[in-house]
Design an enzyme around this catalytic site. Structure first.
Site, PDB file in Angstrom:
ATOM      1  N   THR A  57      -5.723  37.261 -12.554  1.00 24.29           N
ATOM      2  CA  THR A  57      -7.002  36.583 -12.444  1.00 24.29           C
ATOM      3  C   THR A  57      -6.989  36.324 -10.847  1.00 24.29           C
ATOM      4  OG1 THR A  57      -5.697  34.465 -12.705  1.00 24.29           O
ATOM      5  CG2 THR A  57      -7.089  35.086 -14.449  1.00 24.29           C
ATOM      6  N   CYS A 112      -1.680  36.228 -15.919  1.00 22.54           N
ATOM      7  CA  CYS A 112      -0.454  36.144 -15.166  1.00 22.54           C
ATOM      8  C   CYS A 112      -0.602  35.757 -13.838  1.00 22.54           C
ATOM      9  CB  CYS A 112       0.242  37.356 -15.278  1.00 22.54           C
ATOM     10  SG  CYS A 112      -0.511  38.710 -14.618  1.00 22.54           S
ATOM     11  N   HIS A 144       0.772  -1.141   0.052  1.00 19.99           N
ATOM     12  CA  HIS A 144       0.154  -0.036   0.091  1.00 19.99           C
ATOM     13  C   HIS A 144       0.956   1.079   0.005  1.00 19.99           C
ATOM     14  CE1 HIS A 144      -2.298   3.348   1.985  1.00 19.99           C
ATOM     15  NE2 HIS A 144      -3.175   2.883   1.360  1.00 19.99           N
TER      16      HIS A 144
END
Length: 886
Positions: A779, A843, A467
């Site tokens: 943004t 940007c 795992h």
């Protein structure tokens, strides 16, 4: 309702590999293997629509499901010659989950469904009581845990106590009589815990197992895994019911797990492990050390145990041939599970294998060379975000190594950190900003959050398919498994390596590429991204339409960006330069000045420093575009905050502390994000932007003379909302450019643009484009002003929005294409309507997010700009966006 059950077996199937949405990855690939004639135990799959219905209708099943399941069970019985629930020729089945994308260990499964007292007696007569009752106790333990809610550890404790009381060390020491006694103890405990006897009706068992497997889709670890891997809850899980085959039926039986290529390196060699006379769960559990599949691997590991290739040459040869056939059919590296039951080979699972990014690159490039795929498909095979794995440091070959132990190199890369012994401690330490290594005997699915938080994972048990190894490779975390000379005392918080005792908080280094565990911190090296990486990036660059630039404020950032293939600087934040030691004093002098003359005197001190910065950036970029954002933050950010800092700064500047406090109070704003910043500073104090413009043009002139390279700076004015603001600043910049040209004799070509980060700028983009020669969508701020959110404060409540299904993703991490994206579309359209050749880029932080990059490509932006270490991600994501759009 449409069909809900899809059968497979005896060379035919109702499904195929393209139906993973309905059948999950397990069911779809079992159907495909059966369809192409491979030896697959027969069975059937309940579609994901059953899961959706189950949760939408109060944990009940569709009315038509029972009849479909009964018919499918009967079909499996005809193929096997056995009957479910029959005590003379019993059919036993495994009930397993199957999401459309692998979720290793996250969902439930139950094996040996159909065992009861009568069936066990029948099996005992043919296969021996030891096998029968061992299988029965395994089934009771799993069913009680998964279906009836009796903790697995409770029954494990019963077994451990029984072994202690009867002088047994290993499970294999127990006789048939012992297993019969353990079964009785198990059933008594289940009855005590639940108030009902362990179910004897096989059909009750089957429906209980099916319901429990479906319910596991909503368990905590599965929910965590889905969140970490962006898997929608709405997908649901299929359920596969399959005839049991047994790898623990004597010396001619075995179970194993294999990869068709090396999952760490990508080398084209069969790679895996097996255990003789064992079940598949024992191979991956970590409780027994598995054996090598091939003789070559056995010789490399120096194992004393025979490889499958030599112990069972016939089944191995058939298995190796099937692996080759599967790779050619699926055209990918695969992870397979198999059982050899009394000499007969059965394929239990086939899925696209998890692999390290290093391996993924090599496999993609090699498969192009082998003619299995083309370059465009190779590009789509790599998760852009996984490229971050390649940026993991490695231990410097020249570094001193105090080796504590050597285990298996389970996941590449090296990591240094403090020892922690629990997933909870790892998560807490990471939240506090501390680097940790999660040290365990072995890991389980419950540890997933700690494995994500840790810088590395170290286990003392388990192999390359355990795992810990599979999960670590999947998430790009360095991992060493099976370091068996180490001893973990979790209760005392002690790791022992021979005579060395280490406690929680002590520092170690693990090297997931060599398997070494080192004492203390080791010197690290960053990898050189050449070879397969360079080949793939070359394909990406020849395919993509979007340009890729970097956000870089320092020469170091710029050099890294160039090394990663950036095509220029899309955002240079000049305010970061002012925070450096030696500059902050002059900046504060400018802020404290009472007059324009005083401000100009302070700015004169900053001019040569700023000019030198730009010279460095222009030289490093060597003619590539450099977008320089003029000063953006409010001035109070440059002043000290705490009383102690105020006193220290005042003393260093030789001014009264009261003056600093008074000025800071004068500049303080209730909402500085929307306050006196960006272009508004230039309206109030034009001398600031005047100094910066002069530094830019003088630096460009210096580089033009020294390198003979034409530097074309792109000067970006932040926070513009009205064209009149930009007009005023453009006049100032043009005046400075003309003055520098006269003084230096070098006329510098330049462009002036703005960041689009305000809704008003979006709506008036057509007007602004009359002056602006480029737009760069900021943004980060555009998201804040669109939503009315503060990025610094929103994290506390955005989690609640995600939990309630209002927001699927953090809008500051992945672009909101509906709201903010609509603003980008509007500004793009209106800007180009005024100025058809306007250059458009982005940007913000979204410039390095693959989903956001796809949107930027769709709306026709010219470039994205991101952090230097995200440049490779952006290059690949941009290529994938182009491929998707064609």
């Amino acid at each position: 309702m449409t069909r809900l059950v899809y059968g497979f077996g005896d060379g035919t199937s109702d499904g195929n590999a393209r139906m993973s949405d309905l059948l999950g990855d397990k069911g779809a690939d079992l159907a495909e293997m059966c369809r192409i004639g491979l030896p697959v135990p027969p069975g059937f799959t309940l579609s994901t629509e059953v899961c959706s219905y189950f949760f939408a209708h109060g944990h009940s099943f569709p009315p038509s499901l029972k009849d479909e399941v009964e018919a499918a069970l009967a079909a499996v019985g005809r193929i096997t010659g056995r009957q479910f629930g029959d005590a003379t020729a019993p059919l036993l089945v495994a009930v397993r989950s199957g999401s459309r994308t692998p979720m290793p260990g996250m969902l439930a499964s139950v094996l040996n469904v159909g065992l009861n007292d009568a069936v066990v007696a029948a099996i005992g007569r043919t296969d021996g009581d030891a096998f029968a009752f061992d299988s029965y106790r395994r089934f009771i333990q799993a069913y009680a845990d998964v279906v009836m809610g009796v903790e697995r550890d409770e029954l494990e404790e019963i077994l451990d106590l029984y072994k202690d009381d009867n002088g047994h060390l290993l499970d294999t020491d127990l006789s048939a009589a012992d297993w019969r006694a353990v079964v009785d103890l198990y059933k008594a405990r289940v009855s005590e815990a639940t108030g009902q006897p362990f179910p004897q009706d096989p059909h009750v068992q089957l429906w209980g197992a099916i319901a429990a497997v479906i319910r596991s889709w909503m368990n905590a670890r599965a929910a965590t895994y889905r969140k970490l891997h962006d898997i929608p809850e709405s997908w649901g899980s299929a359920v596969t019911v399959q005839a049991m085959v047994f790898g623990n039926r004597g010396e001619h039986s075995a179970a194993g797990v294999a990869f068709t290529r090396n999952p760490s390196t990508g080398e084209k060699l069969l790679y895996g492990e097996y255990l003789p006379d064992a079940l598949g769960e024992e191979v991956v559990s970590g409780f027994r050390s598995p054996h090598d599949l091939t003789e070559t691997a056995r010789q490399l590991s120096l194992s004393e145990h025979a490889a499958l290739e030599t112990s069972m040459p016939g089944p191995f040869a058939r298995f190796a041939a099937i692996c080759g056939e599967l790779e050619r059919h699926f055209r990918d590296m695969l992870d397979v599970e198999f059982v050899i039951e009394q000499g007969e080979l059965w394929m239990l699972q086939c899925r696209r294998a998890r692999r390290s990014t290093k391996a993924a690159l090599r496999i993609a490039v090699d498969m192009v060379a082998e003619g299995l795929i083309d370059a465009r498909e190779a590009l789509t095979r790599i998760d852009p975000l996984s490229l971050e794995q390649l940026l993991h440091p490695s231990v410097d070959p020249e570094a001193h190594r105090h080796i504590l132990a050597t285990g298996l190199p389970a996941s590449p890369g090296a990591a240094t950190g403090e020892i922690v012994f629990s997933a909870e401690d790892a998560a807490a330490a990471a939240h506090a900003g501390r680097a940790v290594i999660l040290v365990r005997s072995d890991t389980s699915p419950e540890d997933i959050h700690g494995m994500h938080a840790a810088k590395g994972v170290l286990t003392t048990r388990g192999g390359m398919t355990s795992h810990a190894a599979v999960v670590a490779r999947g998430i790009g975390t360095p991992c060493v498994c099976g370091a068996s000379v180490l001893r973990v005392d979790r209760a005392q918080g002690i790791l022992t390596a021979g005579a060395t005792r280490l406690k929680k908080g002590d520092v170690i280094t693990i090297d997931g590429s060599t398997g070494q565990v080192l004492l203390g911190r080791a010197a690290m090296l960053r990898p050189e991204l050449t070879g397969d990486f360079a080949t793939l990036m070359g394909w990406a660059d020849s395919c993509r339409r979007l340009g890729v630039r970097a956000n870089a404020d320092t020469p170091a950032d710029a050099r890294v960006a160039r090394g990663f293939g950036a095509e220029g600087i899309g955002l240079c934040r000049t305010e970061h330069m002012f925070f450096e030691h030696g500059r902050i004093v002059a900046m504060r002098e400018m802020i404290l000045a009472d007059s324009e003359d005083g401000r100009r005197a302070a700015l004169a001190k900053l001019l040569p420093m700023q000019r030198a910065d730009f010279v460095d950036l222009f030289e490093i970029m060597h003619g590539l575009p450099v977008t320089i954002r003029l000063l953006d933050p409010p001035l109070h950010e440059f002043l000290p905050k705490s009383p102690a800092d105020v006193i220290d700064v005042a003393a260093a500047m030789g001014v009264p502390a009261e003056r600093l406090i008074e000025r800071a109070e004068h500049l303080r704003e209730e909402n500085p994000m929307l306050g006196h910043r960006g272009v508004r500073l230039a309206i109030s104090h034009p001398e600031i932007y005047e100094m910066q413009a002069r530094a830019i043009f003088e630096a460009a002139a210096v580089v033009a003379k020294s390198q003979g390279v034409a530097v074309v700076p792109e000067i970006m004015v932040p926070l513009v909302g009205m064209v009149e603001e930009l007009d005023l600043v453009k006049t100032l910049i043009d005046r400075v450019a003309a003055a520098v040209a006269r003084e230096t004799g070098v006329s510098v070509r330049y462009s002036i643009g703005t960041m689009i980060e305000l809704p008003r700028a979006v709506l008036r983009a057509g007007d602004i484009a009359r002056t602006a020669e480029f737009f760069s969508f900021g943004t980060n701020d555009l998201t804040q002003t669109t939503y009315g959110l503060s990025r610094d404060d929103a994290a506390g409540f955005l989690e609640a929005y995600a939990a309630r299904g209002i927001m699927a993703k953090d809008p500051f991490a992945t672009l909101d294409t509906e709201g903010v994206g609509e603003f980008i579309r509007i500004a793009t359209g209106r800007g180009r309507a005024t100025r058809p050749d306007i250059k458009l880029g982005i940007c913000g932080e979204h410039g390095g997010d693959p989903a956001s990059i796809r949107f930027c490509d769709e709306v026709g932006l010219d470039y994205v700009s991101c952090s230097p270490f995200r440049v490779p991600i952006a290059r690949l994501a941009a290529a994938q966006a182009t491929i998707k759009g064609t």
